[in-house]
Scaffold this motif. Structure first.
Motif, PDB file in Angstrom:
ATOM      1  N   LEU A 249      46.268  45.473  45.733  1.00 11.51           N
ATOM      2  CA  LEU A 249      45.377  46.286  46.597  1.00 11.51           C
ATOM      3  C   LEU A 249      44.048  45.409  46.732  1.00 11.51           C
ATOM      4  O   LEU A 249      43.451  45.449  47.787  1.00 11.51           O
ATOM      5  CB  LEU A 249      44.665  47.271  45.177  1.00 11.51           C
ATOM      6  CG  LEU A 249      43.213  47.876  45.095  1.00 11.51           C
ATOM      7  CD1 LEU A 249      43.489  48.980  46.639  1.00 11.51           C
ATOM      8  CD2 LEU A 249      42.733  48.687  44.065  1.00 11.51           C
ATOM      9  N   LEU A 250      43.705  44.414  45.690  1.00  7.03           N
ATOM     10  CA  LEU A 250      42.676  43.511  46.203  1.00  7.03           C
ATOM     11  C   LEU A 250      42.871  42.759  47.379  1.00  7.03           C
ATOM     12  O   LEU A 250      41.953  42.336  48.277  1.00  7.03           O
ATOM     13  CB  LEU A 250      42.252  42.572  44.923  1.00  7.03           C
ATOM     14  CG  LEU A 250      41.959  43.299  43.722  1.00  7.03           C
ATOM     15  CD1 LEU A 250      41.641  42.302  42.733  1.00  7.03           C
ATOM     16  CD2 LEU A 250      40.401  43.862  44.081  1.00  7.03           C
TER      17      LEU A 250
ATOM     18  N   THR B 165      33.824  37.806  39.375  1.00  6.87           N
ATOM     19  CA  THR B 165      34.621  38.542  38.114  1.00  6.87           C
ATOM     20  C   THR B 165      35.956  37.846  38.229  1.00  6.87           C
ATOM     21  O   THR B 165      36.673  37.945  37.156  1.00  6.87           O
ATOM     22  CB  THR B 165      34.739  39.867  38.262  1.00  6.87           C
ATOM     23  OG1 THR B 165      33.304  40.359  38.243  1.00  6.87           O
ATOM     24  CG2 THR B 165      35.368  40.596  37.371  1.00  6.87           C
ATOM     25  N   PHE B 166      36.693  37.810  39.416  1.00  2.27           N
ATOM     26  CA  PHE B 166      37.939  37.620  39.716  1.00  2.27           C
ATOM     27  C   PHE B 166      38.243  36.116  40.028  1.00  2.27           C
ATOM     28  O   PHE B 166      37.639  35.728  41.106  1.00  2.27           O
ATOM     29  CB  PHE B 166      38.627  38.347  40.474  1.00  2.27           C
ATOM     30  CG  PHE B 166      38.649  39.720  40.002  1.00  2.27           C
ATOM     31  CD1 PHE B 166      38.855  40.132  38.807  1.00  2.27           C
ATOM     32  CD2 PHE B 166      37.963  40.942  40.831  1.00  2.27           C
ATOM     33  CE1 PHE B 166      38.976  41.438  38.366  1.00  2.27           C
ATOM     34  CE2 PHE B 166      38.045  42.217  40.431  1.00  2.27           C
ATOM     35  CZ  PHE B 166      38.558  42.613  39.448  1.00  2.27           C
ATOM     36  N   HIS B 167      39.177  35.403  39.607  1.00  5.31           N
ATOM     37  CA  HIS B 167      39.526  34.100  40.045  1.00  5.31           C
ATOM     38  C   HIS B 167      40.990  34.200  39.906  1.00  5.31           C
ATOM     39  O   HIS B 167      41.839  33.622  38.965  1.00  5.31           O
ATOM     40  CB  HIS B 167      39.285  32.973  38.771  1.00  5.31           C
ATOM     41  CG  HIS B 167      37.673  33.196  38.301  1.00  5.31           C
ATOM     42  ND1 HIS B 167      36.748  32.580  39.000  1.00  5.31           N
ATOM     43  CD2 HIS B 167      37.299  33.839  37.387  1.00  5.31           C
ATOM     44  CE1 HIS B 167      35.565  32.958  38.370  1.00  5.31           C
ATOM     45  NE2 HIS B 167      35.825  33.617  37.439  1.00  5.31           N
TER      46      HIS B 167
ATOM     47  N   ARG C  51      33.898  35.592  45.545  1.00  7.98           N
ATOM     48  CA  ARG C  51      32.595  35.994  46.233  1.00  7.98           C
ATOM     49  C   ARG C  51      32.246  37.208  45.959  1.00  7.98           C
ATOM     50  O   ARG C  51      31.374  37.878  45.750  1.00  7.98           O
ATOM     51  CB  ARG C  51      32.444  35.262  47.456  1.00  7.98           C
ATOM     52  CG  ARG C  51      31.207  35.325  48.177  1.00  7.98           C
ATOM     53  CD  ARG C  51      31.233  34.700  49.418  1.00  7.98           C
ATOM     54  NE  ARG C  51      31.834  35.270  50.647  1.00  7.98           N
ATOM     55  CZ  ARG C  51      31.157  36.295  51.434  1.00  7.98           C
ATOM     56  NH1 ARG C  51      29.868  36.619  51.341  1.00  7.98           N
ATOM     57  NH2 ARG C  51      31.905  36.748  52.562  1.00  7.98           N
ATOM     58  N   ARG C  52      33.202  38.183  46.722  1.00  7.55           N
ATOM     59  CA  ARG C  52      33.134  39.547  46.791  1.00  7.55           C
ATOM     60  C   ARG C  52      32.846  40.334  45.307  1.00  7.55           C
ATOM     61  O   ARG C  52      32.532  41.301  45.226  1.00  7.55           O
ATOM     62  CB  ARG C  52      34.287  40.187  47.563  1.00  7.55           C
ATOM     63  CG  ARG C  52      34.143  39.635  49.010  1.00  7.55           C
ATOM     64  CD  ARG C  52      35.128  40.522  49.929  1.00  7.55           C
ATOM     65  NE  ARG C  52      35.275  39.849  50.978  1.00  7.55           N
ATOM     66  CZ  ARG C  52      36.002  40.325  52.049  1.00  7.55           C
ATOM     67  NH1 ARG C  52      36.589  41.480  51.991  1.00  7.55           N
ATOM     68  NH2 ARG C  52      36.178  39.669  53.271  1.00  7.55           N
ATOM     69  N   SER C  53      33.614  39.768  44.479  1.00 10.72           N
ATOM     70  CA  SER C  53      33.782  40.319  43.008  1.00 10.72           C
ATOM     71  C   SER C  53      32.549  39.743  42.072  1.00 10.72           C
ATOM     72  O   SER C  53      32.499  40.134  40.987  1.00 10.72           O
ATOM     73  CB  SER C  53      34.880  40.033  42.305  1.00 10.72           C
ATOM     74  OG  SER C  53      35.249  38.615  42.147  1.00 10.72           O
ATOM     75  N   ASN C  54      31.715  39.045  42.818  1.00  8.36           N
ATOM     76  CA  ASN C  54      30.564  38.246  42.116  1.00  8.36           C
ATOM     77  C   ASN C  54      31.214  37.576  40.869  1.00  8.36           C
ATOM     78  O   ASN C  54      30.613  37.782  39.857  1.00  8.36           O
ATOM     79  CB  ASN C  54      29.675  39.580  41.656  1.00  8.36           C
ATOM     80  CG  ASN C  54      29.230  40.434  42.685  1.00  8.36           C
ATOM     81  OD1 ASN C  54      28.657  39.668  43.703  1.00  8.36           O
ATOM     82  ND2 ASN C  54      28.998  41.702  42.523  1.00  8.36           N
TER      83      ASN C  54
ATOM     84  N   SER D 269      42.717  44.845  50.551  1.00  8.44           N
ATOM     85  CA  SER D 269      41.368  44.891  50.572  1.00  8.44           C
ATOM     86  C   SER D 269      40.485  43.703  51.251  1.00  8.44           C
ATOM     87  O   SER D 269      39.825  44.089  52.183  1.00  8.44           O
ATOM     88  CB  SER D 269      40.783  45.374  49.319  1.00  8.44           C
ATOM     89  OG  SER D 269      39.316  45.446  49.698  1.00  8.44           O
TER      90      SER D 269
ATOM     91  N   LYS E 155      44.733  33.061  40.476  1.00  7.24           N
ATOM     92  CA  LYS E 155      45.727  31.853  40.551  1.00  7.24           C
ATOM     93  C   LYS E 155      46.333  31.634  41.799  1.00  7.24           C
ATOM     94  O   LYS E 155      46.934  32.722  42.231  1.00  7.24           O
ATOM     95  CB  LYS E 155      46.409  31.832  39.150  1.00  7.24           C
ATOM     96  CG  LYS E 155      45.409  32.034  37.975  1.00  7.24           C
ATOM     97  CD  LYS E 155      44.423  30.737  37.680  1.00  7.24           C
ATOM     98  CE  LYS E 155      43.239  31.283  36.938  1.00  7.24           C
ATOM     99  NZ  LYS E 155      43.623  31.779  35.899  1.00  7.24           N
TER     100      LYS E 155
ATOM    101  N   HIS F  92      47.035  46.164  41.058  1.00 10.87           N
ATOM    102  CA  HIS F  92      45.732  45.644  41.541  1.00 10.87           C
ATOM    103  C   HIS F  92      45.450  44.421  42.380  1.00 10.87           C
ATOM    104  O   HIS F  92      44.861  44.232  43.337  1.00 10.87           O
ATOM    105  CB  HIS F  92      44.753  45.760  40.295  1.00 10.87           C
ATOM    106  CG  HIS F  92      44.721  47.018  39.616  1.00 10.87           C
ATOM    107  ND1 HIS F  92      44.191  46.946  38.289  1.00 10.87           N
ATOM    108  CD2 HIS F  92      45.003  48.142  39.965  1.00 10.87           C
ATOM    109  CE1 HIS F  92      44.285  48.495  37.914  1.00 10.87           C
ATOM    110  NE2 HIS F  92      44.925  49.129  38.942  1.00 10.87           N
TER     111      HIS F  92
ATOM    112  N   GLU G 264      37.032  33.996  48.675  1.00 12.06           N
ATOM    113  CA  GLU G 264      36.800  35.276  48.846  1.00 12.06           C
ATOM    114  C   GLU G 264      36.481  36.329  47.868  1.00 12.06           C
ATOM    115  O   GLU G 264      35.660  37.020  47.575  1.00 12.06           O
ATOM    116  CB  GLU G 264      37.305  35.852  50.293  1.00 12.06           C
ATOM    117  CG  GLU G 264      36.694  35.399  51.626  1.00 12.06           C
ATOM    118  CD  GLU G 264      35.455  36.043  51.641  1.00 12.06           C
ATOM    119  OE1 GLU G 264      34.407  35.082  52.079  1.00 12.06           O
ATOM    120  OE2 GLU G 264      35.157  37.185  51.691  1.00 12.06           O
ATOM    121  N   LEU G 265      37.743  36.050  47.253  1.00 16.79           N
ATOM    122  CA  LEU G 265      37.686  37.226  46.047  1.00 16.79           C
ATOM    123  C   LEU G 265      36.826  37.017  44.994  1.00 16.79           C
ATOM    124  O   LEU G 265      35.995  37.977  44.455  1.00 16.79           O
ATOM    125  CB  LEU G 265      39.047  37.154  45.527  1.00 16.79           C
ATOM    126  CG  LEU G 265      39.316  38.383  44.400  1.00 16.79           C
ATOM    127  CD1 LEU G 265      39.328  39.819  45.078  1.00 16.79           C
ATOM    128  CD2 LEU G 265      40.739  38.071  43.620  1.00 16.79           C
TER     129      LEU G 265
END
Lengths: 108, 108
Positions: free
Chosen positions: A12-13, A39-41, A34-37, A16, A43, A9, A31-32
Motif C-alpha cells: 500500500l505504501l 515514522t517509517f524507515h 519524509r512523507r511519514s514524518n 501510494s 529496510k 501495508h 521519500e517514505l
DNA sequence: TTATATACCTAGATAGACTAGGTATTGCCA
DNA sequence: TGGCAATACCTAGTCTATCTAGGTATATAA
C-alpha cells in the motif's frame, strides 16, 4: 487476524508513493521517511523483494536511467497498480476504523 | 517494516477488550466482532496462544468459573497490562497517522 | 585514503497469524 | 432418540511478511 492479501501495508505504501511520480528504489525509502514524518524507515531487504513482486504482478513497470555515473532503476505504477492501490487504501480504512472502534468502545 | 514488538495489533485488541470487564476466551471473539462492527473475526488458533503469552508476561491473570455446566476461563487485565495497553495504543496511533500521512500526501 | 552515502540485490531467520486438527458439553430439531 | 450446531477450550505445524546480515559497486567528503 485476517491479515488478508490486500492488507499488506508495505505494498500500500509503495504504491501510494508511486502515485504521482516515478521513483527509484533507494529514493522510496527516503521519500517514505519524509512523507511519514520519520515514522517509517523501510529496510532495503523489505523493499526490493516487494518491488520485484509488484513488477511480476504487473502493478509497476521499471526502466533504468543514468544519474551521476550511477544507474538508477525507476518504477512507474500501472493502471492495474492504481486499481490495486485504491483497493488496498479502502481495506486500510476499514481496518483502521475497526481498530479505532474497538479502542474507543464505551460499554453500555 | 519496523513491525516492532509493541505494534502487535492482536495484543492491543485483546487488552483493549479486557479494559473494563473480565472476559473468557470464546467471548472475546464475539465481543471483538461486535465492537468492530464485524470487521474482525479473530480465529481461536490466534487468540489462545496470545492469551497464554499475555498471561506468561503478567499482563493478564485468569480464573475459572462455571456457567451452564461448562467451565469458562476468565481473563482479567493487570496493572502491567493496562500500562502495556496504553503504550500499544500510542504506537497504533503513531502508526496509523504515519500511514495516513503517506496516503494523503500532496506533492508540492 | 579511507569512510560515508548512494544504489542495487539475495539467502536465510524470525515471528505473528492461520489451518486444521483435537476434546467435551449443551441445546435444538427431526 | 439420534445427530448436528453451538459453545468452550487447546495445540502442532504451516505460511508469509518483514527483518538481519550479508554481498557488489560508484561517488564524494574528510
Amino acid at each position: 487476524m485476517e491479515r488478508k492479501k490486500n492488507l499488506e501495508h508495505t505494498t500500500l505504501l509503495v504504491l501510494s508513493l508511486l502515485k504521482g511520480q516515478d521513483l527509484y528504489g533507494y529514493q522510496m525509502i527516503t521519500e517514505l521517511e519524509r512523507r511519514s514524518n520519520s515514522t517509517f524507515h523501510m529496510k532495503e531487504g523489505t523493499l526490493y523483494p516487494v518491488l520485484k513482486k509488484l513488477e511480476n504482478g504487473g502493478y509497476v513497470t521499471s526502466y533504468e536511467a543514468e544519474a551521476n555515473g550511477r544507474t538508477r532503476k525507476y518504477y512507474r505504477i500501472t493502471k492495474s497498480g492504481l486499481k490495486q492501490l485504491a483497493e488496498e487504501k479502502e481495506s486500510w480504512e476499514v481496518y483502521a476504523d475497526g481498530v479505532n472502534s474497538v479502542l474507543s468502545f464505551m460499554p453500555g
